[in-house]
Design a protein around this motif. Structure first.
Motif, mmCIF file in Angstrom:
data_model
loop_
_atom_site.group_PDB
_atom_site.id
_atom_site.type_symbol
_atom_site.label_atom_id
_atom_site.label_comp_id
_atom_site.label_asym_id
_atom_site.label_seq_id
_atom_site.Cartn_x
_atom_site.Cartn_y
_atom_site.Cartn_z
ATOM 1 N N TYR A 87 0.841 -1.191 0.000
ATOM 2 C CA TYR A 87 0.000 0.000 0.000
ATOM 3 C C TYR A 87 0.879 1.244 0.000
ATOM 4 O O TYR A 87 1.766 1.391 0.856
ATOM 5 C CB TYR A 87 -0.923 0.015 1.217
ATOM 6 N N LEU A 91 1.234 5.658 -1.558
ATOM 7 C CA LEU A 91 0.613 6.869 -2.068
ATOM 8 C C LEU A 91 1.406 7.394 -3.252
ATOM 9 O O LEU A 91 2.642 7.361 -3.255
ATOM 10 C CB LEU A 91 0.562 7.952 -0.981
ATOM 11 N N GLN A 128 -2.029 9.808 8.384
ATOM 12 C CA GLN A 128 -3.457 9.572 8.137
ATOM 13 C C GLN A 128 -3.688 8.308 7.308
ATOM 14 O O GLN A 128 -4.745 7.690 7.400
ATOM 15 C CB GLN A 128 -4.074 10.772 7.431
ATOM 16 N N HIS A 129 -2.705 7.914 6.503
ATOM 17 C CA HIS A 129 -2.849 6.747 5.626
ATOM 18 C C HIS A 129 -2.110 5.512 6.158
ATOM 19 O O HIS A 129 -1.928 4.549 5.425
ATOM 20 C CB HIS A 129 -2.366 7.086 4.216
ATOM 21 N N TRP A 130 -1.666 5.580 7.403
ATOM 22 C CA TRP A 130 -0.946 4.460 7.997
ATOM 23 C C TRP A 130 -1.872 3.259 8.147
ATOM 24 O O TRP A 130 -3.044 3.420 8.431
ATOM 25 C CB TRP A 130 -0.380 4.899 9.365
ATOM 26 N N LEU A 155 1.510 2.203 5.888
ATOM 27 C CA LEU A 155 1.956 2.621 4.567
ATOM 28 C C LEU A 155 3.295 1.959 4.272
ATOM 29 O O LEU A 155 4.174 1.907 5.130
ATOM 30 C CB LEU A 155 2.116 4.148 4.600
#
Length: 200
Positions: free
Chosen positions: A32, A34, A71-73, A75
């Motif tokens: 995963y 970004l 916020q996207h952990w 990652l």
């Protein structure tokens, strides 16, 4: 151990294509990550002139990239295109993500602006990156020599002064002028950049 890798070159050296390839390869392995960009000519996506593209998070001037990663952990990686336009503080945030969160960051950017000077983001990345890699796809000047400069061409003339960031494209000479000036960029060798010769 996570790594902050900065890959750089001129226009046409394959930066965005490689960024998209890395993102695709890692995502295909169920990792995963970004994909980020700033001021891409197509907006909220990373695009390559080869015709491939992928949706991306737009890096605005006020975006805290470290907070975005939190916020996207959890990652695994971040792929960051057009980092020459990131602020030095945002570049430092990428280093913090690597050091504190153990997330690999793959950053891509232009080395110099149309005046032949380092972009602020590029300068900071060269100072802090664990790995600095010039891209080995050599773009060429119209004369056939290795291209070293991203020349800004306004109304078919090379210019050497103006705002550092003006979004344009690589449309050919004589492109239709709309709403005033036509701004484009062309790759030139050092000699023809200094002479302002476009070979048309």
């Amino acid at each position: 151990m996570a790594t902050l890798r900065f890959s750089f070159g001129t226009m046409g050296s394959g930066k965005s294509t490689l960024a998209l390839q890395i993102h695709h390869n890692l995502a295909a392995r169920h990792m995963y990550g970004l994909l980020l960009t700033k001021l891409d000519r197509e907006g909220e996506q990373v695009t390559s002139r080869l015709g491939v593209a992928a949706p991306a998070i737009q890096v605005t001037d006020d975006l805290d990239i470290h907070q975005l990663a939190i916020q996207h952990w959890p990652l695994h990686y971040m792929v960051c295109d057009e980092v020459q336009f990131y602020s030095p503080e945002q570049c430092d945030q990428l280093a913090t993500i690597v050091d504190d969160m153990e997330v690999d960051v793959y950053a891509f950017g232009l080395i110099t602006d149309f005046r032949g000077h380092l972009f602020e983001g590029t300068k900071r990345m060269l100072e802090i990156a664990d790995e600095r890699e010039p891209l080995h796809v050599e773009a060429r000047c119209w004369c056939g020599a290795r291209a070293t400069h991203n020349a800004r061409v306004v109304n078919d003339f090379v210019v050497y002064e103006g705002e550092t960031v003006v979004v344009g494209d690589t449309a050919g000479p004589g492109a239709q002028k709309m709403f005033g000036d036509t701004v484009r960029y062309e790759l030139l060798c050092r000699r023809h950049y200094n002479l302002g010769e476009l070979g048309v």
